[in-house]
Design a protein around this motif. Structure first.
Motif, mmCIF file in Angstrom:
data_model
loop_
_atom_site.group_PDB
_atom_site.id
_atom_site.type_symbol
_atom_site.label_atom_id
_atom_site.label_comp_id
_atom_site.label_asym_id
_atom_site.label_seq_id
_atom_site.Cartn_x
_atom_site.Cartn_y
_atom_site.Cartn_z
ATOM 1 N N VAL A 1 19.218 -18.484 -1.275
ATOM 2 C CA VAL A 1 19.335 -19.051 0.437
ATOM 3 C C VAL A 1 19.027 -20.141 0.727
ATOM 4 O O VAL A 1 18.621 -21.013 -0.027
ATOM 5 N N GLY A 2 19.479 -21.039 1.834
ATOM 6 C CA GLY A 2 19.673 -22.596 2.345
ATOM 7 C C GLY A 2 20.161 -23.180 0.885
ATOM 8 O O GLY A 2 19.636 -24.477 1.349
ATOM 9 N N HIS B 1 24.791 -27.542 -4.747
ATOM 10 C CA HIS B 1 25.309 -25.917 -5.298
ATOM 11 C C HIS B 1 24.969 -25.930 -6.582
ATOM 12 O O HIS B 1 26.156 -25.182 -7.193
ATOM 13 N N LYS B 2 25.228 -26.459 -7.537
ATOM 14 C CA LYS B 2 24.790 -27.277 -8.363
ATOM 15 C C LYS B 2 24.165 -26.016 -9.271
ATOM 16 O O LYS B 2 25.057 -25.365 -9.859
ATOM 17 N N VAL C 1 26.420 -15.478 -4.306
ATOM 18 C CA VAL C 1 26.607 -14.866 -2.889
ATOM 19 C C VAL C 1 25.720 -17.104 -2.404
ATOM 20 O O VAL C 1 24.191 -16.700 -2.700
ATOM 21 N N MET C 2 26.522 -17.471 -1.368
ATOM 22 C CA MET C 2 25.162 -18.807 -1.124
ATOM 23 C C MET C 2 25.047 -18.596 0.658
ATOM 24 O O MET C 2 25.676 -18.175 1.090
ATOM 25 N N THR C 3 23.943 -19.007 1.066
ATOM 26 C CA THR C 3 23.674 -18.812 2.340
ATOM 27 C C THR C 3 23.140 -20.137 2.794
ATOM 28 O O THR C 3 21.981 -20.440 2.171
ATOM 29 N N ASP C 4 23.485 -20.594 3.801
ATOM 30 C CA ASP C 4 22.727 -21.531 4.892
ATOM 31 C C ASP C 4 22.499 -20.980 6.095
ATOM 32 O O ASP C 4 23.421 -20.681 6.193
ATOM 33 N N ILE C 5 21.752 -21.598 6.935
ATOM 34 C CA ILE C 5 21.774 -21.468 8.481
ATOM 35 C C ILE C 5 23.289 -22.452 9.215
ATOM 36 O O ILE C 5 24.014 -21.327 10.857
ATOM 37 N N LYS C 6 24.237 -23.319 8.565
ATOM 38 C CA LYS C 6 25.022 -23.320 8.792
ATOM 39 C C LYS C 6 25.913 -23.865 7.865
ATOM 40 O O LYS C 6 25.660 -24.282 6.608
ATOM 41 N N ASP D 1 23.743 -17.477 7.360
ATOM 42 C CA ASP D 1 23.110 -16.832 8.316
ATOM 43 C C ASP D 1 21.630 -17.524 8.263
ATOM 44 O O ASP D 1 21.042 -18.178 7.499
ATOM 45 N N ASP D 2 20.707 -16.726 8.859
ATOM 46 C CA ASP D 2 19.454 -17.020 10.018
ATOM 47 C C ASP D 2 18.564 -16.413 9.034
ATOM 48 O O ASP D 2 18.577 -15.195 8.897
ATOM 49 N N ILE D 3 17.915 -16.992 7.509
ATOM 50 C CA ILE D 3 16.782 -16.419 7.598
ATOM 51 C C ILE D 3 15.942 -16.224 7.799
ATOM 52 O O ILE D 3 15.207 -15.033 7.691
ATOM 53 N N SER D 4 15.488 -15.956 9.246
ATOM 54 C CA SER D 4 14.225 -15.805 9.830
ATOM 55 C C SER D 4 14.521 -14.509 10.779
ATOM 56 O O SER D 4 13.797 -13.863 11.333
ATOM 57 N N ASN D 5 15.687 -14.319 10.696
ATOM 58 C CA ASN D 5 16.481 -13.231 11.389
ATOM 59 C C ASN D 5 17.536 -13.080 10.705
ATOM 60 O O ASN D 5 19.348 -12.480 11.244
ATOM 61 N N PRO D 6 17.635 -12.267 8.892
ATOM 62 C CA PRO D 6 19.142 -11.995 7.968
ATOM 63 C C PRO D 6 19.685 -11.298 8.688
ATOM 64 O O PRO D 6 19.232 -9.665 9.198
ATOM 65 N N ASP D 7 21.547 -11.309 7.955
ATOM 66 C CA ASP D 7 21.672 -9.662 8.318
ATOM 67 C C ASP D 7 21.696 -9.668 6.760
ATOM 68 O O ASP D 7 22.297 -10.118 6.077
#
Length: 128
Positions: free
Chosen positions: A22-23, A28-29, A43-48, A57-63
């Motif tokens: 998350v974030g 990406h290392k 899987v890599m996620t970020d707000i942007k 994905d927005d972790i404060s309102n995650p999918d």
């Protein structure tokens, strides 16, 4: 230090079906090291989303579909206000959580256990 965190995850989650960072931001290392050394879906996620490899994905309102089936959700240096959202998400889907804060921060959660692994220091909650 990043190599030690990646090695801890490799050693302890070798049988994981899915691991989510998350974030991820521009660093990406750890995720790339996991991809090279595990047969898990990483899987890599970020707000942007800054690349096609990062899911927005927005972790404060995650999918939740992104995270379902994860054995581990981890985050490196997340902002303190995001940490409770990461913990809640992991608890909701039954995944372990690792948070690696800045060296000057600590996690304000009585649920998290401090782990020192070689040169890496992080906080962890096991789902089991």
């Amino acid at each position: 230090m990043w190599e030690d965190l990646a090695q801890y995850i490799i050693n302890n989650y070798a049988n994981a079906n899915k691991i989510v960072e998350v974030g991820v931001g521009n660093f990406h290392k750890v995720a790339l090291t996991l991809k090279e050394n595990l047969n898990s879906s990483i899987v890599m996620t970020d707000i942007k989303s800054i690349s096609k490899e990062v899911i927005q994905d927005d972790i404060s309102n995650p999918d939740l579909k992104i995270y379902e089936g994860s054995s581990l959700i981890y985050s490196i240096r997340p902002q303190p206000e995001l940490q409770p959202h990461i913990i809640k998400l992991a608890e909701n889907i039954g995944a372990d959580v690792i948070i690696k804060p800045f060296s000057t921060e600590f996690i304000n959660s009585n649920k998290m256990k401090l782990v020192n692994y070689k040169k890496a220091t992080f906080y962890k909650i096991s789902s089991k």
